[in-house]
Design an enzyme around this catalytic site. Sequence first.
Site, PDB file in Angstrom:
ATOM      1  N   GLN A   1       0.827  -1.211   0.000  1.00  0.00           N
ATOM      2  CA  GLN A   1       0.000   0.000   0.000  1.00  0.00           C
ATOM      3  C   GLN A   1       0.861   1.262   0.000  1.00  0.00           C
ATOM      4  O   GLN A   1       0.375   2.354  -0.269  1.00  0.00           O
ATOM      5  CB  GLN A   1      -0.940  -0.007   1.200  1.00  0.00           C
ATOM      6  CG  GLN A   1      -0.197   0.083   2.534  1.00  0.00           C
ATOM      7  CD  GLN A   1      -1.095  -0.261   3.707  1.00  0.00           C
ATOM      8  OE1 GLN A   1      -2.137  -0.866   3.540  1.00  0.00           O
ATOM      9  NE2 GLN A   1      -0.695   0.121   4.889  1.00  0.00           N
ATOM     10  N   GLU A   2       2.146   1.122   0.312  1.00  0.00           N
ATOM     11  CA  GLU A   2       3.027   2.295   0.335  1.00  0.00           C
ATOM     12  C   GLU A   2       3.932   2.357  -0.896  1.00  0.00           C
ATOM     13  O   GLU A   2       4.926   3.055  -0.900  1.00  0.00           O
ATOM     14  CB  GLU A   2       3.883   2.258   1.606  1.00  0.00           C
ATOM     15  CG  GLU A   2       3.042   2.463   2.865  1.00  0.00           C
ATOM     16  CD  GLU A   2       3.930   2.662   4.084  1.00  0.00           C
ATOM     17  OE1 GLU A   2       5.086   3.047   3.918  1.00  0.00           O
ATOM     18  OE2 GLU A   2       3.451   2.421   5.190  1.00  0.00           O
TER      19      GLU A   2
END
Length: 33
Positions: free
Chosen positions: A17-18
């Site tokens: 997600q990053e």
Amino acid sequence: MDKKEYINRLNEQKPLQEMXSRDRYLXNFHLIP
């Protein structure tokens, strides 16, 4: 460490997600000693 190893370490340390943030680190790659 070279750029590939640096990217691999980021991939290991950062959750998917990053991923976006990975581009910011790559942009700042020249700051790595």
